[in-house]
Design a protein around this motif. Structure first.
Motif, PDB file in Angstrom:
ATOM      1  N   TYR A 191       0.825  -1.200   0.000  1.00 26.86           N
ATOM      2  CA  TYR A 191       0.000   0.000   0.000  1.00 26.86           C
ATOM      3  C   TYR A 191       0.868   1.264   0.000  1.00 26.86           C
ATOM      4  O   TYR A 191       0.635   2.200  -0.775  1.00 26.86           O
ATOM      5  N   LEU A 192       1.878   1.301   0.876  1.00 32.76           N
ATOM      6  CA  LEU A 192       2.738   2.484   0.960  1.00 32.76           C
ATOM      7  C   LEU A 192       3.525   2.705  -0.324  1.00 32.76           C
ATOM      8  O   LEU A 192       3.711   3.850  -0.755  1.00 32.76           O
ATOM      9  N   LYS A 193       3.981   1.624  -0.946  1.00 31.11           N
ATOM     10  CA  LYS A 193       4.687   1.754  -2.230  1.00 31.11           C
ATOM     11  C   LYS A 193       3.766   2.334  -3.291  1.00 31.11           C
ATOM     12  O   LYS A 193       4.159   3.237  -4.041  1.00 31.11           O
ATOM     13  N   LEU A 194       2.549   1.828  -3.362  1.00 31.42           N
ATOM     14  CA  LEU A 194       1.586   2.345  -4.339  1.00 31.42           C
ATOM     15  C   LEU A 194       1.232   3.798  -4.056  1.00 31.42           C
ATOM     16  O   LEU A 194       1.102   4.615  -4.983  1.00 31.42           O
ATOM     17  N   LYS A 195       1.092   4.136  -2.784  1.00 30.68           N
ATOM     18  CA  LYS A 195       0.779   5.515  -2.411  1.00 30.68           C
ATOM     19  C   LYS A 195       1.909   6.452  -2.834  1.00 30.68           C
ATOM     20  O   LYS A 195       1.657   7.524  -3.381  1.00 30.68           O
ATOM     21  N   ASP A 196       3.159   6.030  -2.607  1.00 28.95           N
ATOM     22  CA  ASP A 196       4.312   6.835  -3.031  1.00 28.95           C
ATOM     23  C   ASP A 196       4.343   6.991  -4.550  1.00 28.95           C
ATOM     24  O   ASP A 196       4.609   8.082  -5.068  1.00 28.95           O
ATOM     25  N   GLU A 197       4.079   5.908  -5.274  1.00 25.95           N
ATOM     26  CA  GLU A 197       4.054   5.974  -6.738  1.00 25.95           C
ATOM     27  C   GLU A 197       2.949   6.917  -7.215  1.00 25.95           C
ATOM     28  O   GLU A 197       3.168   7.718  -8.134  1.00 25.95           O
ATOM     29  N   TYR A 198       1.796   6.838  -6.591  1.00 26.05           N
ATOM     30  CA  TYR A 198       0.679   7.712  -6.940  1.00 26.05           C
ATOM     31  C   TYR A 198       1.045   9.176  -6.696  1.00 26.05           C
ATOM     32  O   TYR A 198       0.832  10.032  -7.567  1.00 26.05           O
ATOM     33  N   ASN A 199       1.610   9.450  -5.522  1.00 25.29           N
ATOM     34  CA  ASN A 199       1.992  10.828  -5.205  1.00 25.29           C
ATOM     35  C   ASN A 199       3.038  11.358  -6.172  1.00 25.29           C
ATOM     36  O   ASN A 199       2.990  12.522  -6.571  1.00 25.29           O
ATOM     37  N   ALA A 200       3.974  10.512  -6.567  1.00 23.92           N
ATOM     38  CA  ALA A 200       4.994  10.925  -7.535  1.00 23.92           C
ATOM     39  C   ALA A 200       4.349  11.246  -8.884  1.00 23.92           C
ATOM     40  O   ALA A 200       4.722  12.228  -9.540  1.00 23.92           O
ATOM     41  N   LEU A 201       3.395  10.436  -9.300  1.00 23.27           N
ATOM     42  CA  LEU A 201       2.698  10.697 -10.562  1.00 23.27           C
ATOM     43  C   LEU A 201       1.889  11.985 -10.503  1.00 23.27           C
ATOM     44  O   LEU A 201       1.868  12.764 -11.468  1.00 23.27           O
ATOM     45  N   VAL A 202       1.231  12.227  -9.374  1.00 27.56           N
ATOM     46  CA  VAL A 202       0.459  13.460  -9.209  1.00 27.56           C
ATOM     47  C   VAL A 202       1.385  14.664  -9.284  1.00 27.56           C
ATOM     48  O   VAL A 202       1.089  15.646  -9.975  1.00 27.56           O
ATOM     49  N   GLN A 203       2.520  14.598  -8.593  1.00 25.46           N
ATOM     50  CA  GLN A 203       3.484  15.704  -8.627  1.00 25.46           C
ATOM     51  C   GLN A 203       4.004  15.938 -10.044  1.00 25.46           C
ATOM     52  O   GLN A 203       4.132  17.074 -10.496  1.00 25.46           O
ATOM     53  N   LYS A 204       4.320  14.868 -10.743  1.00 25.56           N
ATOM     54  CA  LYS A 204       4.813  14.968 -12.116  1.00 25.56           C
ATOM     55  C   LYS A 204       3.764  15.624 -13.012  1.00 25.56           C
ATOM     56  O   LYS A 204       4.085  16.492 -13.834  1.00 25.56           O
ATOM     57  N   GLU A 205       2.510  15.231 -12.839  1.00 24.68           N
ATOM     58  CA  GLU A 205       1.428  15.797 -13.640  1.00 24.68           C
ATOM     59  C   GLU A 205       1.230  17.275 -13.317  1.00 24.68           C
ATOM     60  O   GLU A 205       0.998  18.090 -14.219  1.00 24.68           O
ATOM     61  N   ARG A 206       1.331  17.642 -12.057  1.00 32.77           N
ATOM     62  CA  ARG A 206       1.180  19.056 -11.665  1.00 32.77           C
ATOM     63  C   ARG A 206       2.300  19.901 -12.300  1.00 32.77           C
ATOM     64  O   ARG A 206       2.043  21.003 -12.781  1.00 32.77           O
TER      65      ARG A 206
END
Length: 87
Positions: free
Chosen positions: A67-82
């Motif tokens: 879960y934490l790995k997926l959450k980190d990956e998601y947050n990284a993708l959100v930051q990249k998109e922003r």
């Protein structure tokens, strides 16, 4: 959501029955229970000497790690998109 509108379902995990009450659909609850059961079975197969408590803790640790790995990956993708949208 009122208690009467929550879903109540009996599932089997590690050869034990549990009644789960939640707002999620019965299909979702069944899927979660099935995945937990599968993960516990994987650990049991790899290390037959583990007792139920050890299986449960290893399953919880493994699941939370995923879960934490997926959450980190998601947050990284959100930051990249922003950053991409700011250009």
């Amino acid at each position: 959501m009122s208690e009467s509108s929550k879903n109540r379902i009996t599932v089997e995990i590690n050869n034990r029955k549990f009644t789960v009450v939640g707002e999620e659909s019965t299909e979702h609850i069944k899927m979660v229970a099935s995945l937990v059961d599968q993960k516990m079975e994987e650990f049991r197969y790899a290390k037959p000497s583990l007792d139920t408590s050890q299986l449960a803790v290893l399953t919880a640790l493994n699941t939370m790690s995923d879960y934490l790995k997926l959450k980190d990956e998601y947050n990284a993708l959100v930051q990249k998109e922003r950053k991409k949208n700011r250009r």
